[in-house]
Structures are given as C-alpha cells and as structure tokens.
Scaffold this motif. Structure first.
Motif, short mmCIF file in Angstrom:
data_model
loop_
_atom_site.label_atom_id
_atom_site.label_comp_id
_atom_site.label_asym_id
_atom_site.label_seq_id
_atom_site.Cartn_x
_atom_site.Cartn_y
_atom_site.Cartn_z
N ASN A 187 -13.98 -2.39 67.64
CA ASN A 187 -14.29 -1.46 67.01
C ASN A 187 -13.55 -1.22 65.76
O ASN A 187 -14.13 -0.64 64.78
CB ASN A 187 -14.27 -0.08 67.86
CG ASN A 187 -12.68 0.20 67.90
OD1 ASN A 187 -11.54 -0.32 68.30
ND2 ASN A 187 -13.36 1.77 68.26
N LEU A 188 -13.03 -2.13 65.48
CA LEU A 188 -11.95 -2.23 64.01
C LEU A 188 -12.76 -3.55 63.60
O LEU A 188 -12.70 -4.73 64.31
CB LEU A 188 -9.98 -2.51 64.15
CG LEU A 188 -9.51 -2.14 65.22
CD1 LEU A 188 -7.97 -1.40 65.17
CD2 LEU A 188 -9.55 0.17 64.64
N MET A 243 -2.12 2.37 57.83
CA MET A 243 -3.69 2.29 58.13
C MET A 243 -3.83 1.49 56.12
O MET A 243 -5.05 0.37 55.38
CB MET A 243 -4.74 2.85 58.38
CG MET A 243 -4.42 2.58 60.27
SD MET A 243 -4.95 1.14 60.49
CE MET A 243 -3.46 0.48 60.75
N GLN A 272 -7.24 0.74 54.25
CA GLN A 272 -8.08 1.30 55.34
C GLN A 272 -7.90 2.51 55.60
O GLN A 272 -7.14 2.72 54.94
CB GLN A 272 -7.87 0.56 57.12
CG GLN A 272 -7.91 -0.67 57.06
CD GLN A 272 -9.22 -0.89 57.05
OE1 GLN A 272 -10.59 -0.52 57.77
NE2 GLN A 272 -9.75 -2.14 57.04
N TYR A 292 -8.61 7.44 59.09
CA TYR A 292 -9.19 7.47 60.67
C TYR A 292 -8.55 6.08 61.85
O TYR A 292 -8.85 6.76 62.26
CB TYR A 292 -10.50 8.39 60.88
CG TYR A 292 -11.16 7.04 60.41
CD1 TYR A 292 -12.12 5.92 61.19
CD2 TYR A 292 -12.25 7.31 58.96
CE1 TYR A 292 -12.61 5.43 61.11
CE2 TYR A 292 -13.01 5.84 59.10
CZ TYR A 292 -12.98 4.98 59.90
OH TYR A 292 -14.96 4.54 59.18
N ARG A 293 -8.87 4.70 60.83
CA ARG A 293 -8.06 4.07 61.87
C ARG A 293 -7.33 4.21 62.45
O ARG A 293 -6.73 3.15 63.40
CB ARG A 293 -8.45 2.56 60.91
CG ARG A 293 -9.38 2.23 59.70
CD ARG A 293 -10.10 1.71 60.72
NE ARG A 293 -11.57 1.37 59.75
CZ ARG A 293 -13.26 1.28 59.99
NH1 ARG A 293 -12.73 1.44 60.97
NH2 ARG A 293 -13.49 1.32 59.81
N LEU A 341 -9.11 -6.08 59.53
CA LEU A 341 -7.92 -5.26 60.03
C LEU A 341 -7.52 -5.83 61.19
O LEU A 341 -5.85 -6.14 61.28
CB LEU A 341 -8.32 -3.49 60.27
CG LEU A 341 -7.23 -2.56 60.51
CD1 LEU A 341 -5.87 -2.78 59.95
CD2 LEU A 341 -8.10 -1.51 61.12
N ARG A 342 -8.16 -6.51 61.94
CA ARG A 342 -7.50 -6.60 62.72
C ARG A 342 -6.08 -8.46 62.50
O ARG A 342 -5.16 -8.37 63.10
CB ARG A 342 -8.62 -7.63 63.84
CG ARG A 342 -8.98 -5.93 65.03
CD ARG A 342 -9.75 -6.82 65.67
NE ARG A 342 -11.40 -7.05 65.44
CZ ARG A 342 -11.90 -7.95 65.67
NH1 ARG A 342 -12.52 -7.77 67.11
NH2 ARG A 342 -13.85 -7.99 65.20
N GLN A 402 -8.52 5.28 66.09
CA GLN A 402 -8.95 3.80 66.73
C GLN A 402 -7.77 3.62 67.87
O GLN A 402 -7.86 3.29 68.50
CB GLN A 402 -9.66 3.44 65.94
CG GLN A 402 -11.03 3.88 65.79
CD GLN A 402 -11.94 3.79 64.62
OE1 GLN A 402 -11.29 2.96 63.30
NE2 GLN A 402 -13.17 3.39 64.92
N LEU A 403 -6.71 2.83 66.44
CA LEU A 403 -5.71 2.10 67.09
C LEU A 403 -4.93 2.83 67.93
O LEU A 403 -4.50 2.06 68.72
CB LEU A 403 -4.80 1.99 65.22
CG LEU A 403 -3.86 0.66 65.85
CD1 LEU A 403 -4.15 -0.79 66.42
CD2 LEU A 403 -2.86 0.50 64.44
#
Length: 100
Positions: free
Chosen positions: A68-69, A37, A42, A45-46, A73-74, A49-50
C-alpha cells in the motif's frame, strides 16, 4: 524541496544507522518516521502506514511486501533503510521439534 536541515538529517541517520549506514526503521520513533517520510518526499501519514507494516499482525519481511506504499517510496526505503532489528536473535529447538 525543503525537508530536514543538514544537522537534523545527520542526527536522524545516526539514530538508527547500522554498520551499512542505513537507517534501522525499528530504531525510529513516530516523529522520526514522519520526518523520514517528509525527507523522502512523502506525506507524514505514510509513517502510520509504515508503522503498521513494522508492528502489525503480519510484519513485512521486505519493503516490496508493503504493497500500500508507493513503489518510489519502497525503492527509497530500500536504499536508505533496513528492516534488520526484528529478526530472530536466537532460535531454540527442543527435542520434540518446538521452536522458540
């Protein structure tokens, strides 16, 4: 700027790399997901989420499912990584139609 050093980057790539050279996200542990990340610009904390998308009740089939990303990033994950390892390894269908 910044991010991981060259050796850490190549080590990270090698850890989960498949034949395509993309990182298999299922091969990375929590620390490696956080490093990825950061490398993608990023916050750490991403990674949490991932991980929820990888191992949650409804695992994502594509990076676009991870709504929610951030879109950037996606897109970055799509270029660098794969969701390849949690696919069905073998499917067995019994006579009554039950799939395992």
């Amino acid at each position: 700027g910044g991010g991981l050093g060259r050796s850490a980057r190549s080590q990270l790539r090698m850890l989960g790399a498949e034949h395509s050279g993309q990182i298999n996200l299922y091969a990375l542990d929590d620390t490696e997901l956080a490093e990825l990340m950061v490398e993608l610009g990023q916050p750490k904390y991403r990674a949490k989420q991932l991980k929820a998308w990888l191992y949650g009740e409804s695992p994502a089939k594509t990076f676009d499912d991870m709504n929610n990303l951030p879109k950037a990033l996606r897109a970055g994950l799509g270029e660098r990584a794969t969701l390849g390892s949690m696919q069905v390894a073998a499917e067995q269908v019994s006579q009554d139609g039950t799939r395992k």
